[in-house]
Write a protein that holds these residues in place. Structure first.
Motif, PDB file in Angstrom:
ATOM      1  N   ILE A  91      37.346  18.233 -98.095  1.00  0.00           N
ATOM      2  CA  ILE A  91      36.050  17.882 -97.509  1.00  0.00           C
ATOM      3  C   ILE A  91      35.103  17.396 -98.601  1.00  0.00           C
ATOM      4  CG2 ILE A  91      33.999  18.799 -96.337  1.00  0.00           C
ATOM      5  CD1 ILE A  91      35.973  20.726 -94.863  1.00  0.00           C
ATOM      6  N   PHE A  92      35.095  18.090 -99.724  1.00  0.00           N
ATOM      7  CA  PHE A  92      34.230  17.680-100.833  1.00  0.00           C
ATOM      8  C   PHE A  92      34.624  16.295-101.340  1.00  0.00           C
ATOM      9  CE2 PHE A  92      32.759  17.872-105.307  1.00  0.00           C
ATOM     10  CZ  PHE A  92      31.403  18.042-105.043  1.00  0.00           C
ATOM     11  N   ALA A  93      35.926  16.036-101.450  1.00  0.00           N
ATOM     12  CA  ALA A  93      36.397  14.718-101.895  1.00  0.00           C
ATOM     13  C   ALA A  93      35.981  13.630-100.902  1.00  0.00           C
ATOM     14  CB  ALA A  93      37.910  14.735-102.081  1.00  0.00           C
ATOM     15  N   LEU A  94      36.077  13.924 -99.603  1.00  0.00           N
ATOM     16  CA  LEU A  94      35.628  12.956 -98.593  1.00  0.00           C
ATOM     17  C   LEU A  94      34.134  12.684 -98.728  1.00  0.00           C
ATOM     18  CD1 LEU A  94      37.573  14.165 -95.436  1.00  0.00           C
ATOM     19  CD2 LEU A  94      37.781  11.925 -96.539  1.00  0.00           C
ATOM     20  N   TYR A  95      33.372  13.728 -98.967  1.00  0.00           N
ATOM     21  CA  TYR A  95      31.928  13.572 -99.150  1.00  0.00           C
ATOM     22  C   TYR A  95      31.640  12.666-100.352  1.00  0.00           C
ATOM     23  CZ  TYR A  95      27.099  14.735-100.216  1.00  0.00           C
ATOM     24  OH  TYR A  95      25.754  14.658-100.505  1.00  0.00           O
ATOM     25  N   LEU A  96      32.289  12.943-101.483  1.00  0.00           N
ATOM     26  CA  LEU A  96      32.078  12.119-102.678  1.00  0.00           C
ATOM     27  C   LEU A  96      32.480  10.663-102.443  1.00  0.00           C
ATOM     28  CD1 LEU A  96      33.315  14.502-105.519  1.00  0.00           C
ATOM     29  CD2 LEU A  96      30.950  13.892-104.951  1.00  0.00           C
ATOM     30  N   LYS A  97      33.571  10.458-101.717  1.00  0.00           N
ATOM     31  CA  LYS A  97      34.019   9.093-101.435  1.00  0.00           C
ATOM     32  C   LYS A  97      33.029   8.377-100.519  1.00  0.00           C
ATOM     33  CE  LYS A  97      37.974   6.481 -99.673  1.00  0.00           C
ATOM     34  NZ  LYS A  97      37.309   5.631 -98.723  1.00  0.00           N
ATOM     35  N   ASN A  98      32.617   9.031 -99.443  1.00  0.00           N
ATOM     36  CA  ASN A  98      31.727   8.394 -98.459  1.00  0.00           C
ATOM     37  C   ASN A  98      30.318   8.186 -98.984  1.00  0.00           C
ATOM     38  OD1 ASN A  98      33.883   8.401 -96.763  1.00  0.00           O
ATOM     39  ND2 ASN A  98      33.065   9.894 -95.333  1.00  0.00           N
ATOM     40  N   LYS A  99      29.811   9.138 -99.736  1.00  0.00           N
ATOM     41  CA  LYS A  99      28.419   9.042-100.185  1.00  0.00           C
ATOM     42  C   LYS A  99      28.263   8.273-101.499  1.00  0.00           C
ATOM     43  CE  LYS A  99      24.129  11.338-100.434  1.00  0.00           C
ATOM     44  NZ  LYS A  99      23.221  11.546 -99.391  1.00  0.00           N
ATOM     45  N   TYR A 100      29.223   8.435-102.428  1.00  0.00           N
ATOM     46  CA  TYR A 100      29.058   7.872-103.771  1.00  0.00           C
ATOM     47  C   TYR A 100      30.210   6.957-104.206  1.00  0.00           C
ATOM     48  CZ  TYR A 100      25.616  11.612-103.955  1.00  0.00           C
ATOM     49  OH  TYR A 100      24.564  12.444-103.686  1.00  0.00           O
ATOM     50  N   ASN A 101      31.199   6.779-103.340  1.00  0.00           N
ATOM     51  CA  ASN A 101      32.378   5.969-103.632  1.00  0.00           C
ATOM     52  C   ASN A 101      33.150   6.482-104.855  1.00  0.00           C
ATOM     53  OD1 ASN A 101      34.141   3.952-102.816  1.00  0.00           O
ATOM     54  ND2 ASN A 101      33.310   2.506-104.308  1.00  0.00           N
ATOM     55  N   ILE A 102      33.150   7.791-105.030  1.00  0.00           N
ATOM     56  CA  ILE A 102      33.926   8.429-106.093  1.00  0.00           C
ATOM     57  C   ILE A 102      35.273   8.819-105.498  1.00  0.00           C
ATOM     58  CG2 ILE A 102      34.105  10.444-107.608  1.00  0.00           C
ATOM     59  CD1 ILE A 102      31.018  10.424-107.730  1.00  0.00           C
ATOM     60  N   THR A 103      36.340   8.340-106.102  1.00  0.00           N
ATOM     61  CA  THR A 103      37.668   8.593-105.536  1.00  0.00           C
ATOM     62  C   THR A 103      38.638   9.240-106.513  1.00  0.00           C
ATOM     63  OG1 THR A 103      38.360   6.363-106.126  1.00  0.00           O
ATOM     64  CG2 THR A 103      37.475   6.679-103.895  1.00  0.00           C
ATOM     65  N   ASP A 104      38.262   9.405-107.753  1.00  0.00           N
ATOM     66  CA  ASP A 104      39.193   9.947-108.744  1.00  0.00           C
ATOM     67  C   ASP A 104      39.008  11.454-108.910  1.00  0.00           C
ATOM     68  OD1 ASP A 104      36.723   9.608-109.888  1.00  0.00           O
ATOM     69  OD2 ASP A 104      37.475   8.978-111.837  1.00  0.00           O
TER      70      ASP A 104
END
Length: 181
Positions: free
Chosen positions: A18-31
């Motif tokens: 869930i945290f990874a999805l949040y980072l991807k959706n909000k900040y485009n962080i995927t690594d």
């Protein structure tokens, strides 16, 4: 408050996912490096450190973020298991403030997305005191030895005892379904 995950089913996801999805959706962080098997605070630490070891990663620092009600226990767990040369950065993800309105304890503001209701929040807070207490029943070296020693100020112990004796507040009990096996 609107979540950036409003259109995604998170019901079967781990907290890490869930945290990874949040980072991807909000900040485009995927690594992100994810540990998804943990079922309790202790597992969050030991499984993460095992993952780092398996990948031969030796971080100079680790930042850990957790629900504020469990932040002290996470710190004590990391201090027990983490190599001494790793800097630990303890970051509570939010702060809440209490107030009294109409003779009732209330959260000063409850605009934190997915925040516990006040009864659950107090139950979580009250449950931390016995866990952090370093005695035969606690999680410290003199008890279950899950965490490093934590100094709890006498005024905190006194407040806990008063609340426990005078108010109808339950303390959260550990769920054996999520115990480390």
């Amino acid at each position: 408050m609107q979540s950036s995950l409003a259109d995604i089913d998170i019901s079967t996801k781990s907290e890490a996912e869930i945290f990874a999805l949040y980072l991807k959706n909000k900040y485009n962080i995927t690594d992100c490096l994810l540990e998804t098997k943990s079922t309790n605070c202790g597992n969050n630490i030991t499984n993460t450190l095992a993952l780092l070891k398996n990948l031969d990663l030796k971080p100079k620092s680790i930042i850990f973020m957790q629900d504020a009600t469990m932040q002290n226990r996470m710190d004590a767990g990391f201090r027990k298991y983490c190599p001494c040369d790793t800097a630990l950065i303890n970051y509570a993800t939010y702060k809440v403030h209490f107030t009294v309105q109409n003779d009732k304890l209330c959260l000063e503001q409850n605009n934190i997305w997915q925040m516990w209701n006040i009864d659950k929040y107090i139950e979580l807070l009250m449950g931390e005191i016995p866990r952090l207490t370093d005695n035969i029943n606690g999680y410290g070296p003199q008890g279950k030895d899950f965490i490093a020693h934590v100094d709890i100020p006498q005024e905190v112990h006194s407040a806990y005892q008063y609340l426990y004796q005078h108010l109808d507040i339950k303390t959260r009990q550990a769920n054996s379904l999520y115990a480390t096996k």
